[in-house]
Design a protein around this motif. Structure first.
Motif, PDB file in Angstrom:
ATOM      1  N   ASP A   1     -96.416 -55.170 -35.843  1.00  0.00           N
ATOM      2  CA  ASP A   1     -97.473 -55.753 -35.019  1.00  0.00           C
ATOM      3  C   ASP A   1     -97.536 -55.066 -33.657  1.00  0.00           C
ATOM      4  OD1 ASP A   1     -98.885 -57.535 -33.191  1.00  0.00           O
ATOM      5  OD2 ASP A   1     -98.733 -59.034 -34.783  1.00  0.00           O
ATOM      6  N   PRO A   2     -98.719 -54.609 -33.244  1.00  0.00           N
ATOM      7  CA  PRO A   2     -98.853 -53.931 -31.946  1.00  0.00           C
ATOM      8  C   PRO A   2     -98.403 -54.777 -30.748  1.00  0.00           C
ATOM      9  CG  PRO A   2    -100.848 -53.653 -33.246  1.00  0.00           C
ATOM     10  CD  PRO A   2     -99.971 -54.623 -33.985  1.00  0.00           C
ATOM     11  N   SER A   3     -98.370 -56.101 -30.895  1.00  0.00           N
ATOM     12  CA  SER A   3     -97.915 -56.949 -29.793  1.00  0.00           C
ATOM     13  C   SER A   3     -96.425 -56.725 -29.493  1.00  0.00           C
ATOM     14  CB  SER A   3     -98.170 -58.420 -30.098  1.00  0.00           C
ATOM     15  OG  SER A   3     -97.335 -58.858 -31.154  1.00  0.00           O
ATOM     16  N   LEU A   4     -95.705 -56.063 -30.407  1.00  0.00           N
ATOM     17  CA  LEU A   4     -94.281 -55.790 -30.214  1.00  0.00           C
ATOM     18  C   LEU A   4     -94.028 -54.423 -29.587  1.00  0.00           C
ATOM     19  CD1 LEU A   4     -92.999 -57.165 -33.637  1.00  0.00           C
ATOM     20  CD2 LEU A   4     -93.008 -58.326 -31.429  1.00  0.00           C
ATOM     21  N   ARG A   5     -95.085 -53.753 -29.191  1.00  0.00           N
ATOM     22  CA  ARG A   5     -94.973 -52.389 -28.669  1.00  0.00           C
ATOM     23  C   ARG A   5     -93.999 -52.264 -27.495  1.00  0.00           C
ATOM     24  NH1 ARG A   5     -99.494 -48.140 -28.741  1.00  0.00           N
ATOM     25  NH2 ARG A   5     -98.445 -46.400 -27.784  1.00  0.00           N
ATOM     26  N   SER A   6     -93.910 -53.255 -26.669  1.00  0.00           N
ATOM     27  CA  SER A   6     -93.012 -53.186 -25.500  1.00  0.00           C
ATOM     28  C   SER A   6     -91.587 -53.623 -25.850  1.00  0.00           C
ATOM     29  CB  SER A   6     -93.563 -54.061 -24.376  1.00  0.00           C
ATOM     30  OG  SER A   6     -93.568 -55.420 -24.776  1.00  0.00           O
ATOM     31  N   LYS A   7     -91.342 -53.980 -27.089  1.00  0.00           N
ATOM     32  CA  LYS A   7     -90.024 -54.467 -27.517  1.00  0.00           C
ATOM     33  C   LYS A   7     -89.216 -53.358 -28.183  1.00  0.00           C
ATOM     34  CE  LYS A   7     -91.198 -58.769 -26.639  1.00  0.00           C
ATOM     35  NZ  LYS A   7     -90.678 -59.457 -25.503  1.00  0.00           N
ATOM     36  N   LYS A   8     -87.908 -53.567 -28.255  1.00  0.00           N
ATOM     37  CA  LYS A   8     -87.038 -52.692 -29.032  1.00  0.00           C
ATOM     38  C   LYS A   8     -87.080 -53.193 -30.472  1.00  0.00           C
ATOM     39  CE  LYS A   8     -83.919 -50.371 -27.119  1.00  0.00           C
ATOM     40  NZ  LYS A   8     -83.825 -48.923 -27.158  1.00  0.00           N
ATOM     41  N   ILE A   9     -87.217 -52.274 -31.417  1.00  0.00           N
ATOM     42  CA  ILE A   9     -87.318 -52.631 -32.830  1.00  0.00           C
ATOM     43  C   ILE A   9     -86.104 -52.068 -33.566  1.00  0.00           C
ATOM     44  CG2 ILE A   9     -88.744 -52.537 -34.909  1.00  0.00           C
ATOM     45  CD1 ILE A   9     -90.160 -53.918 -32.553  1.00  0.00           C
TER      46      ILE A   9
END
Length: 142
Positions: A94-102
């Protein structure tokens, strides 16, 4: 112990209980998703299987956990199946997780496990059926 001290401890406990009763029940930090379904598997798969684009025709769809030589101990053959097995999965993050570490978290894999994301080597784990985590953040294509 003085009466004031007892009441102070009781007051602090009540405040903590009151605060936790109204706390957000959903953690704001870590989000976990299970991705055990819909993996593609091929025993003795091609070395090119690590590429982002690869023909998966003839691959078997499996669910994790998966053991590709689980019947070996029950047949009369003494030559247990060994080799390289390839697992592939297409994920959309999900693009909303772009600022997160995956991260990908594996609960266990045997021997040597190389992890590729979008055709790039993301990490390796050596060990028998032990859990490990790979940071894949920089390999994602948003």
């Amino acid at each position: 112990m003085s009466r004031i001290f007892k009441y102070s401890i009781l007051a602090i406990c009540c405040v903590l209980c009151f605060a936790s009763a109204f706390a957000d029940p959903v953690p704001q930090g870590r989000i976990s998703y299970t991705i055990n379904d819909g993996w593609k598997f091929k025993l003795q798969g091609s070395g090119y299987a690590k590429n982002a684009v690869y023909d998966e025709g003839g691959w078997t769809t499996v669910q994790l956990p998966h053991t590709w030589n689980n019947k070996d101990p029950f047949d009369n053959d003494r030559d247990y199946l060994r080799g390289i097995g390839w697992y592939r999965k297409h994920l959309s993050v999900d693009p909303s997780l772009r600022s997160k570490k995956i991260f990908l978290y594996f609960e266990g894999a045997n021997q040597v496990t190389d992890v590729y994301v979008n055709g790039a080597f993301a990490g390796e784990h050596v060990g028998g059926y032990t859990p490990f985590t790979i940071d894949i953040t920089r390999f994602l294509h948003w």
